[in-house]
Design a protein around this motif. Structure first.
Motif, mmCIF file in Angstrom:
data_model
loop_
_atom_site.group_PDB
_atom_site.id
_atom_site.type_symbol
_atom_site.label_atom_id
_atom_site.label_comp_id
_atom_site.label_asym_id
_atom_site.label_seq_id
_atom_site.Cartn_x
_atom_site.Cartn_y
_atom_site.Cartn_z
ATOM 1 N N SER A 1 1.304 6.585 -6.872
ATOM 2 C CA SER A 1 0.655 8.174 -7.507
ATOM 3 C C SER A 1 0.934 9.142 -7.073
ATOM 4 O O SER A 1 0.822 10.011 -7.955
ATOM 5 N N ASN B 1 0.690 -1.387 0.272
ATOM 6 C CA ASN B 1 -0.035 -0.089 -0.019
ATOM 7 C C ASN B 1 0.557 0.985 -0.344
ATOM 8 O O ASN B 1 0.799 1.714 -0.212
ATOM 9 N N ILE C 1 -2.897 2.767 -11.111
ATOM 10 C CA ILE C 1 -2.830 2.278 -9.637
ATOM 11 C C ILE C 1 -3.702 2.698 -8.499
ATOM 12 O O ILE C 1 -3.875 2.124 -8.222
ATOM 13 N N ASP C 2 -4.664 3.833 -9.411
ATOM 14 C CA ASP C 2 -5.884 4.577 -8.268
ATOM 15 C C ASP C 2 -6.838 3.558 -7.731
ATOM 16 O O ASP C 2 -7.845 3.614 -6.751
ATOM 17 N N LYS D 1 -2.028 6.579 -13.657
ATOM 18 C CA LYS D 1 -1.922 6.800 -12.524
ATOM 19 C C LYS D 1 -3.343 6.139 -11.630
ATOM 20 O O LYS D 1 -4.303 5.739 -10.966
ATOM 21 N N ASP E 1 2.075 2.001 -3.268
ATOM 22 C CA ASP E 1 1.105 2.576 -4.651
ATOM 23 C C ASP E 1 1.346 4.181 -3.802
ATOM 24 O O ASP E 1 0.636 4.479 -5.199
ATOM 25 N N GLU E 2 0.892 4.077 -3.262
ATOM 26 C CA GLU E 2 0.417 5.543 -2.490
ATOM 27 C C GLU E 2 1.368 6.823 -3.212
ATOM 28 O O GLU E 2 2.005 7.682 -3.550
#
Length: 292
Positions: free
Chosen positions: A69, A62, A290-291, A287, A65-66
């Motif tokens: 992004s 996580n 991914i989000d 993006k 990912d953040e």
């Protein structure tokens, strides 16, 4: 403009890779410390160890990912700033406003297609932003740089050097655009088509090859059968080996149909403009994925 933008893009990416490497190293050090500090009883409890590792991996994923992004968001913001600070080149605006060609530019596609009618002829000009990615500086440029260096070492006076540099600045302070390959097709109903391969560079159109096809589809289609049929067709001699007057008349023939200096300036500039637009759209698509 293209190379400056590329350098600007690569700098934050290098920093991001360094940051990511540092983050991974910190995670590894932290994990090693935790393992060494655990009591023996906890190390022997396989169920507890497996559960805690799973949680750690999920949390780390996580976090990545953040971070990814956020980095994509910063890249998008950078490209938007570039777009705001770089107005649409006059060569593009003038061509779009005054040229008889219709521009077909589909977002997500590498090719740009120009079409127009000229009498009973249909004219199509195609070029691609792939030329930017495949471009390698001409060896002649490297040879010229080496020659200049040898001239300096051989004793060329400082005054002559300064005069030469001043002349270069006057000739053009901006970086030369990347050469753009043009695929030109002039076709007549039931008469076949002429297919011209040319290069748009430094405001000029340089014809490289000239073909004739009885079937115009051979000049357009990327179908394997059509490509094979085109390859089997007699290609004609290299354009540069033709009679000089014939070359000049063919160049005038193309110029009358809009294959001229305006197009030679427009195409490379539009390739650079489109590449920025496509890159920004690509960033947004990645993006969004991914989000999701």
């Amino acid at each position: 403009m293209m190379s400056l933008r590329t350098i600007a893009r690569s700098a934050p990416r290098a920093l991001a890779r360094a940051s990511t490497t540092s983050t991974l190293a910190r995670c590894q050090r932290t994990t090693s410390s935790l393992l060494s500090a655990r009591p023996a009883s906890l190390l022997r409890t396989q169920q507890v160890s497996a559960f805690s590792t799973s949680l750690f991996r999920r949390a780390a994923a996580n976090d990545v990912d953040e971070e990814l992004s956020a980095k994509l968001a910063s890249e998008i913001e950078f490209e938007n700033d570039v777009k705001q600070n770089e107005p649409l080149p006059a060569s593009i605006k003038d061509f779009l406003d005054n040229s008889p060609f219709k521009v077909e530019d589909v977002l997500g596609k590498e090719d740009v297609v120009l079409t127009r009618s000229y009498g009973d002829e249909k004219i199509t000009v195609t070029f691609s932003i792939a030329d930017l990615h495949n471009y390698e500086p001409d060896m002649m440029e490297e040879d010229q740089a080496l020659e200049d260096e040898l001239d300096l070492e051989g004793g060329r006076s400082q005054q002559n050097q300064q005069e030469a540099e001043a002349g270069e600045d006057l000739e053009g302070g901006d970086e030369a655009a990347v050469p753009c390959r043009l695929n030109i097709v002039v076709e007549k109903a039931n008469k076949g088509a002429l297919n011209v391969e040319a290069l748009a560079q430094d405001g000029t159109i340089v014809v490289e090859n000239l073909y004739y096809y009885a079937d115009p589809k051979l000049a357009h289609s990327t179908d394997a059968n059509a490509v094979h049929a085109a390859q089997d067709t007699y290609p004609g001699p290299p354009f540069g080996s033709l009679d000089e007057d014939l070359q000049i008349l063919m160049e005038r023939y193309l110029e009358e149909r809009g294959i001229n200096q305006a197009l030679a300036i427009f195409a490379p500039d539009y390739v650079d403009f489109k590449e920025q637009k496509e890159y920004t759209a690509w960033l947004k698509n990645v993006k969004g994925f991914i989000d999701a």
